[in-house]
Structure formats: structure tokens, C-alpha cells
Design an enzyme around this catalytic site. Structure first.
Site, mmCIF file in Angstrom:
data_model
loop_
_atom_site.group_PDB
_atom_site.id
_atom_site.type_symbol
_atom_site.label_atom_id
_atom_site.label_comp_id
_atom_site.label_asym_id
_atom_site.label_seq_id
_atom_site.Cartn_x
_atom_site.Cartn_y
_atom_site.Cartn_z
ATOM 1 N N CYS A 113 75.104 25.159 51.705
ATOM 2 C CA CYS A 113 74.954 23.773 52.183
ATOM 3 C C CYS A 113 74.821 22.760 51.050
ATOM 4 O O CYS A 113 74.952 21.550 51.273
ATOM 5 C CB CYS A 113 73.758 23.663 53.121
ATOM 6 N N HIS A 242 71.664 16.262 53.660
ATOM 7 C CA HIS A 242 72.340 17.356 54.369
ATOM 8 C C HIS A 242 71.864 17.404 55.820
ATOM 9 O O HIS A 242 70.670 17.376 56.102
ATOM 10 C CB HIS A 242 72.040 18.680 53.662
ATOM 11 N N ASN A 272 75.073 21.284 61.885
ATOM 12 C CA ASN A 272 75.052 21.568 60.451
ATOM 13 C C ASN A 272 76.417 22.132 60.052
ATOM 14 O O ASN A 272 76.739 23.270 60.389
ATOM 15 C CB ASN A 272 73.935 22.585 60.180
HETATM 16 O O1 UT7 Z 1 71.690 24.490 56.146
HETATM 17 C C1 UT7 Z 1 70.769 25.066 55.240
HETATM 18 C C2 UT7 Z 1 69.469 24.564 55.546
HETATM 19 N N1 UT7 Z 1 69.089 24.941 56.888
HETATM 20 C C3 UT7 Z 1 68.088 24.314 57.447
HETATM 21 O O2 UT7 Z 1 67.604 23.378 56.861
HETATM 22 C C4 UT7 Z 1 67.534 24.802 58.758
HETATM 23 C C5 UT7 Z 1 66.046 24.703 58.711
HETATM 24 N N2 UT7 Z 1 65.353 25.238 59.870
HETATM 25 C C6 UT7 Z 1 65.338 24.624 61.076
HETATM 26 O O3 UT7 Z 1 66.001 23.634 61.297
HETATM 27 C C7 UT7 Z 1 64.395 25.159 62.124
HETATM 28 O O4 UT7 Z 1 63.524 26.072 61.538
HETATM 29 C C8 UT7 Z 1 65.083 25.810 63.350
HETATM 30 C C9 UT7 Z 1 65.828 24.754 64.172
HETATM 31 C C10 UT7 Z 1 66.049 26.902 62.905
HETATM 32 C C11 UT7 Z 1 64.050 26.445 64.268
HETATM 33 O O5 UT7 Z 1 63.165 25.414 64.705
HETATM 34 P P1 UT7 Z 1 61.594 25.593 64.560
HETATM 35 O O6 UT7 Z 1 60.991 24.392 65.119
HETATM 36 O O7 UT7 Z 1 61.300 25.938 63.136
HETATM 37 O O8 UT7 Z 1 61.334 26.791 65.509
HETATM 38 P P2 UT7 Z 1 60.489 28.110 65.198
HETATM 39 O O9 UT7 Z 1 61.342 29.086 64.467
HETATM 40 O O10 UT7 Z 1 59.147 27.742 64.654
HETATM 41 O O11 UT7 Z 1 60.258 28.614 66.658
HETATM 42 C C12 UT7 Z 1 59.385 27.913 67.589
HETATM 43 C C13 UT7 Z 1 59.586 28.526 68.949
HETATM 44 C C14 UT7 Z 1 59.569 30.057 68.931
HETATM 45 O O12 UT7 Z 1 58.997 30.489 70.137
HETATM 46 P P3 UT7 Z 1 57.466 30.955 70.198
HETATM 47 O O13 UT7 Z 1 57.342 32.089 69.216
HETATM 48 O O14 UT7 Z 1 56.655 29.753 69.805
HETATM 49 O O15 UT7 Z 1 57.290 31.362 71.625
HETATM 50 C C15 UT7 Z 1 61.026 30.418 68.912
HETATM 51 O O16 UT7 Z 1 61.286 31.694 69.437
HETATM 52 O O17 UT7 Z 1 60.874 28.157 69.448
HETATM 53 C C16 UT7 Z 1 61.611 29.325 69.776
HETATM 54 N N3 UT7 Z 1 63.013 29.058 69.530
HETATM 55 C C17 UT7 Z 1 63.831 28.556 70.464
HETATM 56 N N4 UT7 Z 1 63.612 28.214 71.748
HETATM 57 C C18 UT7 Z 1 64.650 27.718 72.448
HETATM 58 C C19 UT7 Z 1 63.716 29.222 68.371
HETATM 59 N N5 UT7 Z 1 64.991 28.822 68.556
HETATM 60 C C20 UT7 Z 1 65.085 28.425 69.850
HETATM 61 C C21 UT7 Z 1 66.125 27.915 70.630
HETATM 62 N N6 UT7 Z 1 65.863 27.563 71.911
HETATM 63 N N7 UT7 Z 1 67.375 27.726 70.154
#
Ligand code: UT7
Length: 324
Positions: A113, A242, A272
């Protein structure tokens, strides 16, 4: 003493035809439009079909950047991509040949990225040194081909696309001049974003840790280039960060002190797009017409490697085609 700077004279973008909405993803994945919008800001993204290869998208974006600049050739073509058409050879020579530019220097840069920042910085060094007079800097990726369709954390974020800029030699006071850049890498984080070795492996990302590192690395590198050009954060008119997650954009704005309203937001429509994200966001901002030639802009990215960096430039004086 007058300096020789690389100046952006044209921009172009290219997107696959197929739009995938959050509702489309919710049919096969345990996710929802509400979750994706709230946690990422993404509403839809594009998926490339078989004919829309990385080189095909890159060629269209590059041709549009040449048209936007009103020129038909460049001395150098750098393609930032981590999803080349094939591992060997590089994809940039094919893109140059597609443009009728066979014989010029053409090579790929792989920094996921951050690829576009890497390509833009190295092109500006090549032009600034006098080694070349002009360059096409293209970012193109088709990561959706490598996603695990069952992985809701990556499937909701990534989309495919390409963006490009044409740059040629000029002076620091011209709109579009690249004024400073900084590039960094830390390979100890290589497993945070990866396609593990072995046939058939899917793309993997440790989202939470990447989020935190992205905020701190992008904020630090923005501050580095601002210090180099002597701009205060309140002077910045455009933050082209980004496009991975709206919450990352907002946090970088708040950490650096750049108003959130200055952050370009394009991820809602394309997600992204990895190396294409910055030139596509710039093209989109140019289509919207809400920046003025000469405005102070800071570009920044963080990605696999890990890699990150930033560049300071003034907003170019250009007209562009809407890739949507
Ligand atoms: O391109 C290179 C750079 N990339 C990035 O910068 C990406 C950076 N990361 C992110 O944007 C975020 O970490 C994500 C969008 C990938 C994930 O979002 P988050 O707010 O960090 O979610 P999380 O991993 O902390 O998960 C929170 C909750 C979890 O459920 P529990 O354990 O709280 O019950 C996940 O299982 O959200 C759940 N979850 C989802 N729920 C519905 C994770 N993905 C999804 C989803 N839909 N797509």
C-alpha cells in the site's frame, strides 16, 4: 540557487466495471452494510474480471495521465504494484509497450500500500537529479484475486484499481511541484500483511495492529515532510492519506492537527486499492474540484513490508477524466 523539481502535470485513474456493494458481501459473509460503513467508511468497491488485469488497468490510468498532461510519451515508467500480472517478468515493461513507449526505462516497485509513495519519491529523485526529464508514475493492484472469500476482515476492505501521474522537470514554485519526501521500512513486521509462501495462499492481514502502526507511521512521516518544507499543520489544504479505513484517516488528522475536512475521502466508493489508492484519491479530488492549484498537499501511506512514507507537494493545475 534555483532547484529542479518534479512537477505533476497530469493525473488519471482506471476502475474495473464490476461494483460490489456492502449488501453484496453480506450475502455470503457474516457482515452487514451497517458494520462496514461504521467501522471502515466503505460503501462499495470494484472487483476486476479476467480481462481487467493489473497491466490493463495500469495502461488505462497511465494513458489518461498522459492525456491529462497533453503529452504522448515519458522517459521513465515506474509501476507500483504487489499484484503484477506474473511474478516474472515485471509488469511495467508491458504497460510501457501498451502505451507505445517500448524502449524507455520501465520497472516495478513492490511496497504494497506504500508503493505509490515509493514510486513517486524515486521518480522525483530521478527527475530532480537530471537523470530523466519526465516520468509516468503508476499504482495498480488487483488484490481481490488473492483474498480469502471467507475472510470478512479483508474482503470488506479491498478493491481493485489503478491511478497514475505524469511528472516532468520544473521549478518548486510551479503548482504540482514535489517538494519533499520520506520513505521508511521495517521488515520485522513482515507477517502483519502477507501472502504466505506456498501455492494457493490467501492474503492475510492483522487488522488491529496494522491500524495502530499505520496511524503512528503516517502521522510521523507527515510531520517529517512538513518540517522539511516549513509548513505548519494548519497550512495544509489537502491530506491525501492511503485509503484503508475512514477511522485511520480521521485519527491521522487528529494526531497531526490537520483538520479532518482536509482529508481526501475516496474509500467510500473504491475501498482500499493498495498502490492505486493515492493517485485515485487525487484524481477523485481533482474531479470534485475542491482543491486549488498551488494548495499545500501532503501524501502519506503505510503498507506491507512494513513500509511507509510521505511527500509534500503543491496541488497541480490539471483537468482529469472521472474514472467512475
Ligand atoms: O492497506 C494496508 C493498511 N491496512 C489497513 O490500514 C487496515 C487496518 N485495519 C482496519 O482497518 C481494521 O482493523 C479492520 C477494518 C480490518 C477491522 O476493524 P476493527 O474495528 O479493527 O475490528 P476488530 O478486528 O477489532 O474486530 C471487532 C469485532 C470482532 O468481533 P468481536 O470479537 O468483538 O465479537 C470481529 O470479529 O468486529 C468483528 N468483525 C466484523 N464484524 C462484521 C471483524 N470484521 C467484521 C466484519 N463484519 N466485516
Amino acid at each position: 540557487m534555483s532547484t529542479r523539481n518534479a512537477v505533476v502535470r497530469g493525473l488519471g485513474g482506471a476502475l474495473p466495471r464490476r461494483v460490489i456493494t456492502n449488501e453484496d458481501l453480506s450475502v455470503t459473509l457474516d457482515t452487514s452494510d451497517e458494520w462496514i460503513r461504521r467501522r471502515t467508511g466503505i460503501v462499495e468497491r470494484r472487483h476486476a474480471d479476467e480481462s481487467e488485469s493489473t497491466s490493463a488497468l495500469a495502461t488505462t490510468a497511465a494513458r489518461r495521465a498522459l492525456d491529462s498532461a497533453g503529452v504522448d510519451s515519458a522517459d521513465l515508467l515506474i509501476l507500483a504494484t504487489s499484484t503484477p500480472d506474473q511474478i516474472c517478468p515485471a509488469t511495467a515493461p508491458k504497460v510501457a509497450a501498451n502505451l507505445g513507449l517500448d524502449g524507455i526505462a520501465a520497472y516495478d516497485i513492490s511496497a504494497v500500500c506504500s508503493g505509490y509513495i515509493y514510486a513517486l519519491a524515486t521518480a522525483s529523485w530521478a527527475i530532480g537529479s537530471g537523470a530523466v526529464g519526465s516520468a509516468l508514475v503508476v499504482g495498480a493492484d488487483t488484490f481481490t484475486r488473492l483474498l480469502d472469500p471467507a475472510d470478512r476482515t479483508t474482503s470488506v476492505i479491498f478493491g481493485d484499481g489503478a491511478g497514475a501521474a505524469f511528472l516532468s522537470a520544473g521549478s518548486a514554485d510551479e503548482p504540482g511541484a514535489i517538494l519533499a519526501s520520506t520513505l521508511h521500512a521495517d521488515g520485522t513486521g513482515e507477517t502483519l500483511i502477507q501472502v504466505p509462501r506456498g501455492a494457493g495462499s490467501f492474503f492475510e492481514m492483522q487488522g488491529k495492529e496494522v491500524f495502530e502502526r499505520a496511524v503512528s507511521a503516517m502521522s510521523d512521516s507527515v510531520n517529517t515532510v512538513l518540517a522539511r518544507v516549513g509548513w505548519a499543520t494548519e497550512d495544509v489544504d489537502s491530506l491525501v492519506a492511503h485509503q484503508a479505513n475512514r477511522r485511520i484517516l480521521n485519527t491521522v488528522a487528529s494526531v497531526t492537527g490537520i483538520p479532518e475536512s482536509k482529508a481526501e475521502v475516496h474509500l467510500d466508493r473504491v475501498g482500499n486499492t493498495s498502490a492505486a489508492s493515492i493517485p485515485l484519491a487525487m484524481t477523485d479530488a481533482a474531479v470534485k474540484g475542491h482543491r486549488t492549484p498551488g494548495d499545500k498537499a501532503v501524501l502519506t501511506a503505510f503498507g506491507g513490508g512494513t513500509t511507509w512514507g510521505a511527500a509534500a507537494m503543491t496541488w497541480p493545475s490539471i483537468s482529469v477524466l472521472d474514472p467512475h
